[in-house]
Design an enzyme around this catalytic site. Structure first.
Site, PDB file in Angstrom:
ATOM      1  CB  CYS A 157      -0.956   0.002   1.178  1.00  0.00           C
ATOM      2  SG  CYS A 157      -2.042  -1.411   1.126  1.00  0.00           S
ATOM      3  CG  ASN A 178      -6.564  -0.561   1.286  1.00  0.00           C
ATOM      4  OD1 ASN A 178      -5.866  -0.193   0.340  1.00  0.00           O
ATOM      5  ND2 ASN A 178      -6.053  -0.963   2.436  1.00  0.00           N
ATOM      6  CG  HIS A 190      -3.104   3.746   1.815  1.00  0.00           C
ATOM      7  ND1 HIS A 190      -3.593   3.303   0.604  1.00  0.00           N
ATOM      8  CD2 HIS A 190      -3.163   2.670   2.656  1.00  0.00           C
ATOM      9  CE1 HIS A 190      -3.925   2.029   0.714  1.00  0.00           C
ATOM     10  NE2 HIS A 190      -3.674   1.621   1.942  1.00  0.00           N
TER      11      HIS A 190
HETATM   12  N1  ACO Z   1     -18.392  -7.571   9.969  1.00  0.00           N
HETATM   13  C1  ACO Z   1     -18.755  -7.722  11.254  1.00  0.00           C
HETATM   14  N2  ACO Z   1     -17.887  -7.919  12.233  1.00  0.00           N
HETATM   15  C2  ACO Z   1     -16.566  -7.983  11.900  1.00  0.00           C
HETATM   16  C3  ACO Z   1     -16.130  -7.846  10.590  1.00  0.00           C
HETATM   17  C4  ACO Z   1     -17.103  -7.632   9.603  1.00  0.00           C
HETATM   18  N3  ACO Z   1     -16.774  -7.473   8.276  1.00  0.00           N
HETATM   19  N4  ACO Z   1     -14.778  -7.944  10.568  1.00  0.00           N
HETATM   20  C5  ACO Z   1     -14.400  -8.153  11.849  1.00  0.00           C
HETATM   21  N5  ACO Z   1     -15.462  -8.171  12.649  1.00  0.00           N
HETATM   22  C6  ACO Z   1     -15.521  -8.379  14.096  1.00  0.00           C
HETATM   23  C7  ACO Z   1     -14.313  -9.085  14.628  1.00  0.00           C
HETATM   24  O1  ACO Z   1     -14.446 -10.483  14.461  1.00  0.00           O
HETATM   25  C8  ACO Z   1     -14.321  -8.680  16.072  1.00  0.00           C
HETATM   26  O2  ACO Z   1     -15.251  -9.469  16.763  1.00  0.00           O
HETATM   27  P1  ACO Z   1     -14.897 -10.054  18.218  1.00  0.00           P
HETATM   28  O3  ACO Z   1     -14.718  -8.820  19.076  1.00  0.00           O
HETATM   29  O4  ACO Z   1     -16.099 -10.870  18.542  1.00  0.00           O
HETATM   30  O5  ACO Z   1     -13.626 -10.828  18.042  1.00  0.00           O
HETATM   31  C9  ACO Z   1     -14.884  -7.254  16.034  1.00  0.00           C
HETATM   32  O6  ACO Z   1     -15.506  -7.116  14.752  1.00  0.00           O
HETATM   33  C10 ACO Z   1     -13.845  -6.174  16.217  1.00  0.00           C
HETATM   34  O7  ACO Z   1     -12.730  -6.455  15.387  1.00  0.00           O
HETATM   35  P2  ACO Z   1     -11.470  -5.505  15.333  1.00  0.00           P
HETATM   36  O8  ACO Z   1     -10.485  -6.077  14.388  1.00  0.00           O
HETATM   37  O9  ACO Z   1     -11.022  -5.177  16.712  1.00  0.00           O
HETATM   38  O10 ACO Z   1     -12.161  -4.211  14.717  1.00  0.00           O
HETATM   39  P3  ACO Z   1     -11.488  -2.833  14.401  1.00  0.00           P
HETATM   40  O11 ACO Z   1     -12.279  -1.767  15.017  1.00  0.00           O
HETATM   41  O12 ACO Z   1     -10.015  -2.842  14.635  1.00  0.00           O
HETATM   42  O13 ACO Z   1     -11.713  -2.704  12.830  1.00  0.00           O
HETATM   43  C11 ACO Z   1     -10.439  -2.996  10.793  1.00  0.00           C
HETATM   44  C12 ACO Z   1     -11.179  -3.675  11.956  1.00  0.00           C
HETATM   45  C13 ACO Z   1     -11.465  -2.215   9.980  1.00  0.00           C
HETATM   46  C14 ACO Z   1      -9.789  -4.068   9.942  1.00  0.00           C
HETATM   47  C15 ACO Z   1      -9.383  -2.049  11.373  1.00  0.00           C
HETATM   48  O14 ACO Z   1      -8.626  -2.703  12.357  1.00  0.00           O
HETATM   49  C16 ACO Z   1      -8.421  -1.527  10.324  1.00  0.00           C
HETATM   50  O15 ACO Z   1      -8.782  -0.759   9.466  1.00  0.00           O
HETATM   51  N6  ACO Z   1      -7.143  -1.903  10.472  1.00  0.00           N
HETATM   52  C17 ACO Z   1      -6.100  -1.392   9.633  1.00  0.00           C
HETATM   53  C18 ACO Z   1      -6.136  -2.009   8.307  1.00  0.00           C
HETATM   54  C19 ACO Z   1      -5.282  -1.188   7.424  1.00  0.00           C
HETATM   55  O16 ACO Z   1      -5.022  -0.025   7.670  1.00  0.00           O
HETATM   56  N7  ACO Z   1      -4.854  -1.742   6.395  1.00  0.00           N
HETATM   57  C20 ACO Z   1      -4.177  -0.857   5.526  1.00  0.00           C
HETATM   58  C21 ACO Z   1      -2.717  -0.773   5.647  1.00  0.00           C
HETATM   59  S1  ACO Z   1      -2.055  -1.946   4.733  1.00  0.00           S
HETATM   60  C22 ACO Z   1      -2.864  -2.084   3.311  1.00  0.00           C
HETATM   61  O17 ACO Z   1      -3.558  -1.196   2.969  1.00  0.00           O
HETATM   62  C23 ACO Z   1      -2.707  -3.326   2.481  1.00  0.00           C
END
Ligand code: ACO
Length: 324
Positions: free
Chosen positions: A114, A281, A251
């Protein structure tokens, strides 16, 4: 004399198929509400069957060349940032070179996931400043839909496909931040974070393309602090402060990361180009896509100071300060 890599044109391409969040509700334990509130994403585009990264990159390149009023035959370098190439080799860049009818110059790919577009821009800038190239096409193009695990709700709802491109041209500058063009670059990587974001296949391991694996929550925390610090370093190198910034072009991974980084930089969201709601993304394509959309919306104008920042697998991260 200072040589600057000045932006002459920008363009993008998005595949026709638009997939709203609600479409995932049929196959996954997820909701439109969860995806919107946790990521800011409302829809994304997916490439059609048979539609490739190089085809999308070539469409974006043509749009950028048209915007620049420059013919492909006047380009002497093509660099493509991608982690989802058509084939293991040859490079996507040489495929685009052929597609554009170019028979001279040089073309190659850069892979920093990314952060790829920041690395490609840095490379283009270095080639222009060193006199190796005068007019460069810098392209970010991805088909992340091809490396999704469609049973993993924590990743497959976040990514999309698309391409964006810039045309850069060598121009004389004064060496100050009043110049148009790329003013500074900051690049970083740290391979100890390998397992935070990777693809579980490859040529020398499984012999397959593999699927994307991500530890979203720890990555989220790394993203905000590393993005703010690389943007600050790039601003220092350009001899400017956040008060001089007209636009942040981040990004587009997650609206909460974008907001958190803007807050750390002391910038209001009015100064941030946001497209994550429409594109998801798109990895290395997300910054040039946002630049192209930002210019088309009338946000980014000639003379504006922009800071672009990105982080991705590696981890690799970086920022570029430029005057449009
Ligand atoms: N629908 C419903 N629930 C979901 C989903 C979904 N699609 N995905 C995950 N959950 C659940 C999880 O299972 C978890 O449940 P649990 O508490 O029972 O275990 C709960 O939601 C919370 O999960 P978290 O991972 O803690 O949620 P978070 O608030 O961190 O959001 C996300 C997740 C959106 C992936 C976030 O962490 C994020 O954006 N991370 C960074 C990703 C990123 O920046 N990537 C880009 C850099 S690298 C690149 O671009 C290739």
């Amino acid at each position: 004399m200072t040589v600057r890599a000045v932006i002459k044109g920008v363009g993008h391409y998005l595949p026709e198929r638009v997939v709203p969040n609600a479409e995932f509700e049929a196959t996954l334990d997820t909701t439109d509400e969860w995806i919107r509130t946790r990521s800011g994403i409302e829809r994304r585009h997916f490439a059609a069957e048979g539609e490739t990264t190089s085809q999308m990159g070539a469409h974006a390149a043509r749009a950028a060349l048209k915007d620049a009023g420059i013919d492909a035959s006047d380009i002497d370098m093509v660099v493509v940032a991608t982690s989802t190439p058509d084939l293991t080799f040859p490079s996507v860049a040489t495929m685009i070179q052929k597609d554009l009818g170019m028979t001279k110059g040089f073309a190659f790919d850069v892979q920093a996931v990314c952060a790829g577009f920041i690395y490609a821009l840095s490379n283009a800038n270095a080639q222009i400043v060193s006199g190796q190239a005068k007019r460069v096409l810098v392209i970010g193009a991805e088909t992340f839909s091809r490396i999704m695990d469609w049973t993993d709700r924590s990743t497959c709802v976040l990514f999309g496909d698309g391409a964006g491109a810039l045309v850069l041209e060598a121009a004389e500058g004064t060496g100050t931040s009043e110049d148009r063009g790329i003013l500074s670059v900051d690049l970083n990587s740290d391979g100890t974070y390998r397992d935070m974001l990777y693809v579980d296949g490859g040529v020398s391991t499984t012999g397959t393309a593999g699927k994307l694996r991500m530890q979203g929550n720890p990555l989220f925390r790394q993203a905000v602090s590393k993005l703010a610090s690389t943007a600050e370093t790039a601003m220092e190198k350009a001899n400017i402060t956040s008060a001089d910034i007209d636009w942040v072009v981040p990004h587009q991974a997650n609206i909460r990361i974008i907001e958190g980084t803007a807050k750390k930089l002391g910038l209001s969201m009015d100064k941030v180009v946001v497209t994550v709601q429409d594109h998801g993304n798109t990895s290395a394509a997300s910054i040039p896509l946002a630049m192209s959309v930002g210019k088309a919306r009338g946000q980014i104008k000639q003379g504006d100071i922009c800071v672009a920042e990105a982080i991705g697998g590696g981890l690799a991260w970086g920022a570029v300060v430029l005057r449009w």
